[in-house]
Design a protein around this motif. Structure first.
Motif, PDB file in Angstrom:
ATOM      1  N   ALA A  41       0.857  -1.187   0.000  1.00  0.00           N
ATOM      2  CA  ALA A  41       0.000   0.000   0.000  1.00  0.00           C
ATOM      3  C   ALA A  41       0.892   1.236   0.000  1.00  0.00           C
ATOM      4  N   PRO A  42       0.374   2.371  -0.447  1.00  0.00           N
ATOM      5  CA  PRO A  42       1.179   3.601  -0.479  1.00  0.00           C
ATOM      6  C   PRO A  42       1.752   3.935   0.888  1.00  0.00           C
ATOM      7  N   GLY A  43       3.051   4.190   0.930  1.00  0.00           N
ATOM      8  CA  GLY A  43       3.705   4.552   2.169  1.00  0.00           C
ATOM      9  C   GLY A  43       3.977   3.407   3.117  1.00  0.00           C
ATOM     10  N   LYS A  44       3.691   2.190   2.676  1.00  0.00           N
ATOM     11  CA  LYS A  44       3.905   1.031   3.546  1.00  0.00           C
ATOM     12  C   LYS A  44       4.862   0.043   2.891  1.00  0.00           C
ATOM     13  N   GLN A  45       5.399  -0.846   3.721  1.00  0.00           N
ATOM     14  CA  GLN A  45       6.295  -1.871   3.201  1.00  0.00           C
ATOM     15  C   GLN A  45       5.487  -2.995   2.544  1.00  0.00           C
ATOM     16  N   ARG A  46       6.151  -3.679   1.636  1.00  0.00           N
ATOM     17  CA  ARG A  46       5.527  -4.842   1.023  1.00  0.00           C
ATOM     18  C   ARG A  46       5.366  -5.924   2.081  1.00  0.00           C
ATOM     19  N   GLU A  47       4.202  -6.575   2.085  1.00  0.00           N
ATOM     20  CA  GLU A  47       3.929  -7.590   3.084  1.00  0.00           C
ATOM     21  C   GLU A  47       3.358  -8.847   2.432  1.00  0.00           C
ATOM     22  N   LEU A  48       3.613  -9.970   3.097  1.00  0.00           N
ATOM     23  CA  LEU A  48       3.071 -11.236   2.641  1.00  0.00           C
ATOM     24  C   LEU A  48       1.568 -11.261   2.865  1.00  0.00           C
ATOM     25  N   VAL A  49       0.838 -11.698   1.856  1.00  0.00           N
ATOM     26  CA  VAL A  49      -0.600 -11.913   1.981  1.00  0.00           C
ATOM     27  C   VAL A  49      -0.873 -13.408   2.176  1.00  0.00           C
ATOM     28  N   ALA A  50      -0.350 -14.220   1.273  1.00  0.00           N
ATOM     29  CA  ALA A  50      -0.551 -15.670   1.347  1.00  0.00           C
ATOM     30  C   ALA A  50       0.490 -16.361   0.490  1.00  0.00           C
ATOM     31  N   ALA A  51       0.821 -17.585   0.872  1.00  0.00           N
ATOM     32  CA  ALA A  51       1.782 -18.369   0.107  1.00  0.00           C
ATOM     33  C   ALA A  51       1.341 -19.819   0.105  1.00  0.00           C
ATOM     34  N   ILE A  52       1.802 -20.543  -0.920  1.00  0.00           N
ATOM     35  CA  ILE A  52       1.445 -21.960  -1.037  1.00  0.00           C
ATOM     36  C   ILE A  52       2.626 -22.723  -1.616  1.00  0.00           C
ATOM     37  N   THR A  53       2.952 -23.847  -0.998  1.00  0.00           N
ATOM     38  CA  THR A  53       4.055 -24.663  -1.490  1.00  0.00           C
ATOM     39  C   THR A  53       3.582 -25.534  -2.649  1.00  0.00           C
ATOM     40  N   SER A  54       4.524 -26.181  -3.304  1.00  0.00           N
ATOM     41  CA  SER A  54       4.161 -27.070  -4.406  1.00  0.00           C
ATOM     42  C   SER A  54       3.337 -28.248  -3.903  1.00  0.00           C
ATOM     43  N   GLY A  55       3.478 -28.554  -2.620  1.00  0.00           N
ATOM     44  CA  GLY A  55       2.694 -29.635  -2.027  1.00  0.00           C
ATOM     45  C   GLY A  55       1.349 -29.211  -1.489  1.00  0.00           C
ATOM     46  N   GLY A  56       1.061 -27.916  -1.566  1.00  0.00           N
ATOM     47  CA  GLY A  56      -0.255 -27.422  -1.165  1.00  0.00           C
ATOM     48  C   GLY A  56      -0.354 -26.853   0.235  1.00  0.00           C
ATOM     49  N   MET A  57       0.750 -26.766   0.952  1.00  0.00           N
ATOM     50  CA  MET A  57       0.703 -26.147   2.284  1.00  0.00           C
ATOM     51  C   MET A  57       0.571 -24.641   2.126  1.00  0.00           C
ATOM     52  N   THR A  58      -0.291 -24.050   2.945  1.00  0.00           N
ATOM     53  CA  THR A  58      -0.583 -22.629   2.808  1.00  0.00           C
ATOM     54  C   THR A  58      -0.218 -21.844   4.067  1.00  0.00           C
ATOM     55  N   ASN A  59      -0.022 -20.561   3.855  1.00  0.00           N
ATOM     56  CA  ASN A  59       0.293 -19.642   4.944  1.00  0.00           C
ATOM     57  C   ASN A  59      -0.387 -18.324   4.623  1.00  0.00           C
ATOM     58  N   TYR A  60      -1.054 -17.728   5.627  1.00  0.00           N
ATOM     59  CA  TYR A  60      -1.796 -16.486   5.419  1.00  0.00           C
ATOM     60  C   TYR A  60      -1.402 -15.430   6.436  1.00  0.00           C
ATOM     61  N   ALA A  61      -1.471 -14.192   6.015  1.00  0.00           N
ATOM     62  CA  ALA A  61      -1.361 -13.092   6.963  1.00  0.00           C
ATOM     63  C   ALA A  61      -2.607 -13.102   7.842  1.00  0.00           C
ATOM     64  N   ASP A  62      -2.445 -12.734   9.100  1.00  0.00           N
ATOM     65  CA  ASP A  62      -3.587 -12.740  10.019  1.00  0.00           C
ATOM     66  C   ASP A  62      -4.721 -11.862   9.511  1.00  0.00           C
ATOM     67  N   SER A  63      -4.381 -10.782   8.835  1.00  0.00           N
ATOM     68  CA  SER A  63      -5.389  -9.815   8.402  1.00  0.00           C
ATOM     69  C   SER A  63      -6.312 -10.351   7.304  1.00  0.00           C
ATOM     70  N   VAL A  64      -5.916 -11.445   6.660  1.00  0.00           N
ATOM     71  CA  VAL A  64      -6.744 -11.972   5.553  1.00  0.00           C
ATOM     72  C   VAL A  64      -7.295 -13.362   5.833  1.00  0.00           C
ATOM     73  N   LYS A  65      -6.916 -13.950   6.956  1.00  0.00           N
ATOM     74  CA  LYS A  65      -7.399 -15.298   7.285  1.00  0.00           C
ATOM     75  C   LYS A  65      -8.919 -15.316   7.335  1.00  0.00           C
ATOM     76  N   GLY A  66      -9.498 -16.322   6.702  1.00  0.00           N
ATOM     77  CA  GLY A  66     -10.949 -16.446   6.683  1.00  0.00           C
ATOM     78  C   GLY A  66     -11.606 -15.678   5.559  1.00  0.00           C
ATOM     79  N   ARG A  67     -10.852 -14.797   4.890  1.00  0.00           N
ATOM     80  CA  ARG A  67     -11.427 -14.008   3.784  1.00  0.00           C
ATOM     81  C   ARG A  67     -10.768 -14.345   2.446  1.00  0.00           C
ATOM     82  N   PHE A  68      -9.485 -14.618   2.473  1.00  0.00           N
ATOM     83  CA  PHE A  68      -8.732 -14.905   1.243  1.00  0.00           C
ATOM     84  C   PHE A  68      -8.376 -16.386   1.192  1.00  0.00           C
ATOM     85  N   THR A  69      -8.330 -16.930  -0.012  1.00  0.00           N
ATOM     86  CA  THR A  69      -7.928 -18.315  -0.210  1.00  0.00           C
ATOM     87  C   THR A  69      -6.930 -18.384  -1.362  1.00  0.00           C
TER      88      THR A  69
END
Length: 120
Positions: A41-69
């Motif tokens: 976002a403007p004036g902010k650092q780049r941050e992780l939203v979500a990631a997924i490994t080739s095996g399907g393991m996922t990781n989400y930022a707390d701010s998007v859990k339950g809303r983003f997939t």
């Protein structure tokens, strides 16, 4: 080399949904490992939203859990981000990232970014 092509950004009202896609084009000697979405976002650092490994393991930022997939199609080297119940604070440029291995060396590749704007 890996080229990432993003699509799906745009303008949406709060509470709405968007789906981002990122297709990775690479040679046969490159192995795509973890893929993910970051945002800045403007004036902010780049941050992780979500990631997924080739095996399907996922990781989400707390701010998007339950809303983003996050999901991926390994056969197409494509990662998706389904964003629901969007909030104005989700407004940012969203970047796709791919972690790849080539000749046993690891590289990070970034897409050009796609704008997501959520109006209140």
């Amino acid at each position: 080399q890996v080229q990432l092509v993003e699509s799906g950004g745009g303008l949406v009202q709060a509470g709405g949904s968007l789906r981002l896609s990122c297709a990775a084009a690479s040679g046969s000697i490159v192995r795509i490992n973890t893929m993910g979405w970051y945002r800045q976002a403007p004036g902010k650092q780049r941050e992780l939203v979500a990631a997924i490994t080739s095996g399907g393991m996922t990781n989400y930022a707390d701010s998007v859990k339950g809303r983003f997939t996050i999901s991926r199609d390994n056969a197409k080297n494509t990662v998706y981000l389904q964003m629901n119940t969007l909030k104005p604070e989700d407004t940012a440029v969203y970047y796709c990232k791919a972690e790849a291995t080539r000749f046993q060396l690891e590289y990070n590749y970034w897409g050009q970014g796609t704008q997501v704007t959520v109006s209140s």
